[in-house]
Design a protein around this motif. Structure first.
Motif, short mmCIF file in Angstrom:
data_model
loop_
_atom_site.label_atom_id
_atom_site.label_comp_id
_atom_site.label_asym_id
_atom_site.label_seq_id
_atom_site.Cartn_x
_atom_site.Cartn_y
_atom_site.Cartn_z
N VAL A 24 36.33 39.17 44.74
CA VAL A 24 35.79 40.25 44.16
C VAL A 24 34.14 39.94 43.96
CG1 VAL A 24 37.68 41.01 42.83
CG2 VAL A 24 35.91 39.41 41.76
N GLN A 25 33.55 38.90 44.82
CA GLN A 25 32.34 38.48 44.62
C GLN A 25 31.51 39.18 45.51
OE1 GLN A 25 31.46 34.39 44.72
NE2 GLN A 25 33.69 33.93 44.14
N ASP A 26 31.85 40.12 46.46
CA ASP A 26 31.17 40.83 47.42
C ASP A 26 30.38 42.11 46.95
OD1 ASP A 26 33.33 42.67 47.03
OD2 ASP A 26 33.77 42.51 49.04
N GLY A 27 30.32 42.46 45.64
CA GLY A 27 29.61 43.48 45.17
C GLY A 27 30.26 44.92 45.26
N GLN A 28 31.33 45.15 45.84
CA GLN A 28 32.24 46.12 45.96
C GLN A 28 33.18 46.59 44.89
OE1 GLN A 28 31.77 47.97 49.10
NE2 GLN A 28 30.08 46.39 49.48
N GLU A 29 33.62 47.68 44.84
CA GLU A 29 34.56 48.17 43.78
C GLU A 29 35.87 47.87 43.92
OE1 GLU A 29 34.94 52.54 42.32
OE2 GLU A 29 33.24 51.63 41.21
N TYR A 30 36.60 47.28 42.92
CA TYR A 30 37.83 46.69 43.03
C TYR A 30 38.75 47.54 41.76
CZ TYR A 30 36.82 43.33 46.62
OH TYR A 30 36.47 42.77 47.92
N VAL A 31 40.06 47.54 42.15
CA VAL A 31 40.95 47.82 41.15
C VAL A 31 41.49 46.44 40.51
CG1 VAL A 31 43.14 49.20 40.11
CG2 VAL A 31 41.50 50.19 41.86
N ILE A 32 41.37 46.01 39.26
CA ILE A 32 41.89 44.77 38.88
C ILE A 32 43.28 45.11 38.37
CG2 ILE A 32 41.72 42.82 37.54
CD1 ILE A 32 39.89 43.05 39.97
N GLN A 33 44.57 44.68 38.57
CA GLN A 33 45.73 44.83 37.95
C GLN A 33 46.06 43.65 37.43
OE1 GLN A 33 48.71 46.89 40.39
NE2 GLN A 33 48.02 48.80 39.82
N ILE A 34 46.78 43.42 36.37
CA ILE A 34 47.43 42.29 35.67
C ILE A 34 48.94 42.87 35.38
CG2 ILE A 34 47.59 40.47 34.10
CD1 ILE A 34 44.99 40.59 35.54
N ARG A 35 50.09 42.18 36.01
CA ARG A 35 51.53 42.80 35.95
C ARG A 35 52.17 41.64 35.36
NH1 ARG A 35 53.26 46.80 39.44
NH2 ARG A 35 51.55 47.88 40.64
N SER A 36 53.51 42.36 34.53
CA SER A 36 54.25 41.15 34.18
C SER A 36 55.15 40.61 35.29
CB SER A 36 55.10 41.79 33.18
OG SER A 36 56.42 41.26 33.05
N GLY A 37 55.35 39.24 34.93
CA GLY A 37 55.90 38.41 36.19
C GLY A 37 57.65 38.34 35.91
N GLY A 38 58.02 39.27 34.83
CA GLY A 38 59.57 39.11 34.56
C GLY A 38 59.69 39.84 33.54
N ASN A 39 61.04 39.80 33.24
CA ASN A 39 61.58 40.75 31.86
C ASN A 39 61.31 40.13 30.91
OD1 ASN A 39 62.32 43.02 33.68
ND2 ASN A 39 64.08 42.06 34.25
N TYR A 40 60.64 40.55 29.65
CA TYR A 40 60.55 39.87 28.35
C TYR A 40 60.91 40.44 27.20
CZ TYR A 40 58.02 36.55 31.25
OH TYR A 40 57.65 35.76 32.40
#
Length: 239
Positions: A87-103
């Motif tokens: 993400v260091q290139d100055g462009q626009e990004y969608v950042i997603q954090i997702r669950s890695g399992g069932n909790y």
């Protein structure tokens, strides 16, 4: 192996009882990032995102409790470094954090404030997917004056097809599309026009979904419904 089977059975039982707090691959947090031009900025932003995701996890697994400053999420350093570098290139990004399992609600390790909830992170370029006025999907409508439900079924099929095409094209959130201004009376008026028109013709006509605004990767999916006979617009939900 026996321990794994016990864990699996526990998760299945929790699913049946509705005690699952987080499902595998569920989006915990989604934000748009832009104008990041160096490693320090990127690292600070991603750390902030992960802290927010940590609070989301605590609230889901221990609802109604004070979300103390305890790190309960777990993510590999390699994955964090990959996102920071990307993400260091100055462009626009969608950042997603997702669950890695069932909790489950009340996970013992979370109660003990251990870093035991696996999450994944990804950075997706926030690009233009559909320009305003672009056709998303379309279908032919065959009038059924004696079966008004047939029109509704065809319209429902069109909306589903629009969601599928948008998802295939790269729009992340297509689960709740908005038609025109999102007002119930707008859709109702279109349906009334649709029903009235089919009573006047036996010839097939078309309905298209048209992007109501520029639609980017992050969404949302907003479109107009347009009824057409050949190249002629019959009526629509917006100008």
């Amino acid at each position: 192996l026996n321990q794994e089977l016990i864990v699996l059975e526990r998760e299945l039982q929790a699913l049946r009882e509705g005690n699952v707090a987080l499902l595998n691959n569920r989006v915990l947090l989604q934000l748009v990032l832009s104008d990041i031009t160096n490693e320090q900025m990127a690292r600070q932003y991603i750390d902030q995102v992960l802290r927010q995701a940590n609070l989301v996890v605590l609230d889901a697994i221990l609802p109604g409790t004070d979300p103390a400053e305890a790190q309960v999420i777990q993510i590999t350093n390699a994955e964090v470094e990959q996102v920071v570098e990307q993400v260091q290139d100055g462009q626009e990004y969608v950042i997603q954090i997702r669950s890695g399992g069932n909790y489950l609600v009340g996970e013992p390790c979370v109660i003990a404030r251990q870093a035991c909830i696996q999450v994944t992170a990804m950075a997706i370029p926030n690009q233009l997917v559909f320009s305003q006025g672009e056709v998303v999907a379309g279908t032919s409508i065959h009038p059924f004056p004696d079966n008004p439900n047939a029109i509704l079924e065809q319209l429902d099929f069109l909306i589903t097809a629009s969601q599928f095409r948008a998802s295939q094209a790269g729009v992340l959130n297509t689960s709740i599309p908005r038609i025109a201004d999102g007002q119930e009376q707008t859709l109702r008026r279109f349906l009334e026009q649709l029903d009235a028109y089919q009573m006047t013709t036996s010839a097939p006509f078309q309905i298209q979904t048209i992007a109501a605004t520029d639609i980017y990767t992050v969404g949302p999916l907003v479109f107009h419904l347009v009824a057409m006979q050949g190249d002629e617009i019959l009526f629509q939900t917006g100008t």
